[in-house]
Design a protein around this motif. Structure first.
Motif, PDB file in Angstrom:
ATOM      1  N   LEU A   1     -12.501  62.923   2.407  1.00 56.87           N
ATOM      2  CA  LEU A   1     -11.779  62.860   3.578  1.00 56.87           C
ATOM      3  C   LEU A   1     -12.290  61.714   4.668  1.00 56.87           C
ATOM      4  O   LEU A   1     -13.360  61.314   4.433  1.00 56.87           O
ATOM      5  N   ILE A   2     -11.485  61.309   5.287  1.00 47.76           N
ATOM      6  CA  ILE A   2     -11.792  60.481   6.497  1.00 47.76           C
ATOM      7  C   ILE A   2     -11.338  61.030   7.786  1.00 47.76           C
ATOM      8  O   ILE A   2     -10.219  61.440   7.866  1.00 47.76           O
ATOM      9  N   VAL A   3     -12.408  60.929   8.780  1.00 50.27           N
ATOM     10  CA  VAL A   3     -12.340  61.468   9.914  1.00 50.27           C
ATOM     11  C   VAL A   3     -12.075  60.283  11.015  1.00 50.27           C
ATOM     12  O   VAL A   3     -13.006  59.543  11.051  1.00 50.27           O
ATOM     13  N   SER A   4     -11.189  60.466  11.768  1.00 49.27           N
ATOM     14  CA  SER A   4     -10.957  59.293  12.979  1.00 49.27           C
ATOM     15  C   SER A   4     -10.703  59.795  14.184  1.00 49.27           C
ATOM     16  O   SER A   4     -10.073  61.011  14.235  1.00 49.27           O
ATOM     17  N   LEU A   5     -11.540  59.398  15.270  1.00 48.36           N
ATOM     18  CA  LEU A   5     -11.366  59.710  16.537  1.00 48.36           C
ATOM     19  C   LEU A   5     -10.641  58.626  17.261  1.00 48.36           C
ATOM     20  O   LEU A   5     -11.048  57.375  17.033  1.00 48.36           O
ATOM     21  N   MET A   6      -9.819  59.027  18.072  1.00 44.86           N
ATOM     22  CA  MET A   6      -8.746  57.868  18.749  1.00 44.86           C
ATOM     23  C   MET A   6      -8.155  58.413  19.882  1.00 44.86           C
ATOM     24  O   MET A   6      -8.127  59.604  20.293  1.00 44.86           O
TER      25      MET A   6
ATOM     26  N   TRP B   1      -7.838  62.894   7.223  1.00 43.89           N
ATOM     27  CA  TRP B   1      -6.988  62.575   6.195  1.00 43.89           C
ATOM     28  C   TRP B   1      -7.512  62.627   4.694  1.00 43.89           C
ATOM     29  O   TRP B   1      -8.848  62.331   4.649  1.00 43.89           O
ATOM     30  N   ASN B   2      -6.687  63.168   3.877  1.00 42.17           N
ATOM     31  CA  ASN B   2      -7.436  63.282   2.430  1.00 42.17           C
ATOM     32  C   ASN B   2      -6.986  61.956   1.960  1.00 42.17           C
ATOM     33  O   ASN B   2      -5.719  61.558   1.673  1.00 42.17           O
TER      34      ASN B   2
END
Length: 420
Positions: free
Chosen positions: A396-401, A411-412
């Protein structure tokens, strides 16, 4: 590759996200209004906590630790439930909470009154106390605003372009665990006066000021500078060197050993608008011997990401590959644990450190293909990507925006190689 969740963290478009913290099971996001949102890594919101604006937060040892702004109180919560486990009163207010890579059950607290404290979240076996205990040491009186911790070392990047290097104990489970000041690094002819963060420097010295730091090994530290240069520093010292008097009063006579001559300097990014705002170490293969070259990545406000090799014998930097990911600044970056992908984010506007960018996407660069330029895009553009982190073993990628409001996206990315 697919989007698992997208969460609006607030209904107010004027509320910004201040900070982002994650481990393998949870992540926490602190907003400008003092709300701390705690989520599972699949994006499910568990609960929120209300604290003072600018409170300091960290996740460690299955706990969330919150240091209230301008108070000497540290609260410790169960990360899964939000239940208060204990509180700890420190001598001074905390300015930064830093996870300790040498001991995941402890934290490093940097105070506003020039003290560094090692907080153990697990009391020693001999203690019946339910609350954590603390081991404190004196710190140089410059304000710390960035850091990097690795190889049992902590580098505090302070105001006026000073870096303070500390040895971290391998374990805080015993009452004799302590902190040792190793050295300071500064690229100037003389140290600025203590207790003065407003010192006036010449243009040449301003250009040398540091904006990023990386502990590459137990003997080498890298710094990224305003003038687009990377400097390599040798921090190896005889173990018997008298470095820092922990019991001294805190004036200029207590300076630890200082280094102001780098091993090498290279113009890594553009001199005018290529401020080096990020340095990341590439993982070393298990079979690699200790005398082989170290590799790392630099990012800049010129929009470039570059892969470098540092020779262990000649102390020279060699550019291996590079790519221009954004029209202007790369403002967020993280590496997959296997070192194959660099995830980076941009933004539509910015200040001096992260000069305005025109593309707020999250992009992924396949480092194994180098200059071949395989770049994938995750989702649609945002106004700014504040932070990025890989979790769940790179699944997983976690993005803060910011997309109008503060958002978190998960996101997987397991099938990045097959996604076009």
């Amino acid at each position: 590759m697919c989007l698992i969740s997208s969460i609006a963290l607030t209904a107010d478009e004027d509320v910004l996200a201040l900070s982002f913290y994650a481990n393998e099971t949870h992540f926490a996001i602190q907003l400008e209004d003092g709300v701390l949102s705690v989520l599972e890594t699949d994006g499910k919101l568990l609960y929120t906590l209300q604290h003072k604006i600018w409170s300091k937060v960290a996740i460690a040892d299955g706990k969330i630790i919150v240091a209230e702004d301008e108070e000497e109180c540290v609260s410790i919560y169960n990360v899964g439930t939000g239940k208060v486990l204990s509180t700890l009163t420190l001598p001074t207010a905390v300015e930064k909470l830093i996870p300790n890579p040498s001991d995941p059950s402890s934290l490093i607290a940097v105070s506003s009154l020039h003290q560094i404290t090692l907080l153990s979240l697990t009391p020693p076996p001999s203690s019946s106390a339910a609350a954590p205990y603390a081991v404190a040491a004196q710190i140089l009186p410059y304000n710390a605003f960035k850091y990097h911790a690795a190889h049992s070392l902590l580098a505090l990047l302070c105001s006026d372009g000073i870096i303070h290097i500390w040895n971290l104990p391998e374990s805080t489970s015993s009452s004799n665990a302590g902190l040792q000041s190793l050295c300071i690094i500064y690229p100037f002819s003389s140290l600025p006066p203590f207790y003065n963060s407003d010192i006036e420097r010449g243009e040449e010295e301003k250009a040398k000021q540091m904006y990023s730091v990386l502990i590459l090994s137990t003997t080498q530290v890298l710094t990224g500078h305003r003038d687009g240069k990377i400097r390599v520093w040798d921090i190896s010292f005889p173990p018997t060197s008298p470095l820092f008097d922990q019991n001294a009063a805190g004036d200029e006579s207590t300076k630890p050993s200082a280094i102001n001559t780098p091993l090498c300097v290279i113009q890594a990014h553009q001199e005018v608008r290529g401020l080096v705002n990020g340095l990341l170490s590439l993982p070393t293969p298990v079979h690699t011997s200790s005398d082989e070259n170290q590799k790392f990545i630099s990012t800049g406000t010129d929009g470039f990401a570059k892969v470098w090799s540092l020779s262990s014998t000649s102390n020279t930097l060699v550019l291996l590959s590079e790519i221009k990911l954004f029209d202007h600044a790369i403002v967020a970056r993280t590496l997959s644990n296997d070192g194959k992908w660099l995830f980076a984010g941009g933004k539509e506007g910015g200040g001096e450190e992260d000069v305005c960018g025109l593309d707020g996407r999250v992009k992924a660069w396949n480092l194994k293909r180098g200059d071949a330029g395989e770049v994938k895009q995750l989702g649609y553009p945002a106004q700014v990507v504040w932070n990025l982190q890989c979790v769940k073993g790179d699944r997983l990628i976690v993005s803060l925006m910011k997309k109008g409001r503060a958002h978190a996206e998960v996101w997987n990315v397991e099938n990045m190689d097959t996604f076009s």
